[in-house]
Scaffold this motif. Sequence first.
Motif, PDB file in Angstrom:
ATOM      1  N   ILE A  63      84.240  39.630  46.136  1.00  0.00           N
ATOM      2  CA  ILE A  63      83.569  40.224  47.301  1.00  0.00           C
ATOM      3  C   ILE A  63      83.205  39.152  48.316  1.00  0.00           C
ATOM      4  N   ASP A  80      74.765  45.764  51.605  1.00  0.00           N
ATOM      5  CA  ASP A  80      75.174  46.196  50.267  1.00  0.00           C
ATOM      6  C   ASP A  80      74.454  47.509  49.988  1.00  0.00           C
ATOM      7  N   SER A  83      71.971  48.031  46.373  1.00  0.00           N
ATOM      8  CA  SER A  83      72.033  46.580  46.121  1.00  0.00           C
ATOM      9  C   SER A  83      71.513  46.142  44.765  1.00  0.00           C
ATOM     10  N   ILE A  88      74.387  40.155  45.191  1.00  0.00           N
ATOM     11  CA  ILE A  88      75.419  40.029  46.223  1.00  0.00           C
ATOM     12  C   ILE A  88      74.788  39.656  47.563  1.00  0.00           C
ATOM     13  N   VAL A  89      73.682  40.289  47.902  1.00  0.00           N
ATOM     14  CA  VAL A  89      72.989  40.005  49.165  1.00  0.00           C
ATOM     15  C   VAL A  89      72.528  38.552  49.201  1.00  0.00           C
ATOM     16  N   ALA A  99      72.161  39.179  55.629  1.00  0.00           N
ATOM     17  CA  ALA A  99      72.520  40.150  54.598  1.00  0.00           C
ATOM     18  C   ALA A  99      71.367  41.099  54.305  1.00  0.00           C
ATOM     19  N   GLY A 101      70.147  44.453  51.759  1.00  0.00           N
ATOM     20  CA  GLY A 101      70.360  45.320  50.614  1.00  0.00           C
ATOM     21  C   GLY A 101      69.627  46.629  50.824  1.00  0.00           C
ATOM     22  N   VAL A 144      79.410  46.668  51.821  1.00  0.00           N
ATOM     23  CA  VAL A 144      79.808  46.525  50.420  1.00  0.00           C
ATOM     24  C   VAL A 144      79.297  47.734  49.647  1.00  0.00           C
TER      25      VAL A 144
END
Length: 197
Positions: A63, A80, A83, A88-89, A99, A101, A144
């Motif tokens: 990702i 995301d 999340s 990921i965030v 970013a 979430g 995402v």
Amino acid sequence: MTTSQNEQTERPKTRGYGGLVTLGIVGSAAVAINVLAVPFLTPAVRKLGIPYVPATHRQLVCILSRLKKNSKRQHSSMVDLGSGDGRIVIAAAKRGFQAMGIELNLWLVLFSRARAILQGVSHLATFKRQDMWKADLSKFDNVVVFGVDEVMGLMEEKVKSDVCPGTRVIVSRFRLPNTNHKEQIETGSGTVWVYEL
């Protein structure tokens, strides 16, 4: 009754009391662990819920390698949806993305915010408690999604109606059913699909 008989009579009671104390401590610890774990493991109650399943290291790498930079902005953006624990965030924020979430489970939102502070990226990584179906996706360069098969048709409709032209949508576990992907990475449960809508 002699003194030695009194001692023999009382010893089993002392051992029984010690066993009860141990049982009480073990039982209390088990209850505490369950109370703390349930908010993380139980999907938040919603009409169309996606259970919390952490991303694997390989999914995370795939990702992050496909997030698109926007040359017109100092910090490209990503969101995301669902999340979870924020991994990921936070990882995207460490790579310079603004970013966000979106997560309905309050405990996971608070946990993610704490992780972002501890890892020094809270100025780039934000977490919002919100139903992902109500989130505005129009301001993000990247979206995402970790979905489940039953909701991907609705998710496809949402991203198609919400995102701006050129937005990159990165989907893992289950693909968008009626949209051609630009790229597929890996196979099986770790598959990641990249879409340019």
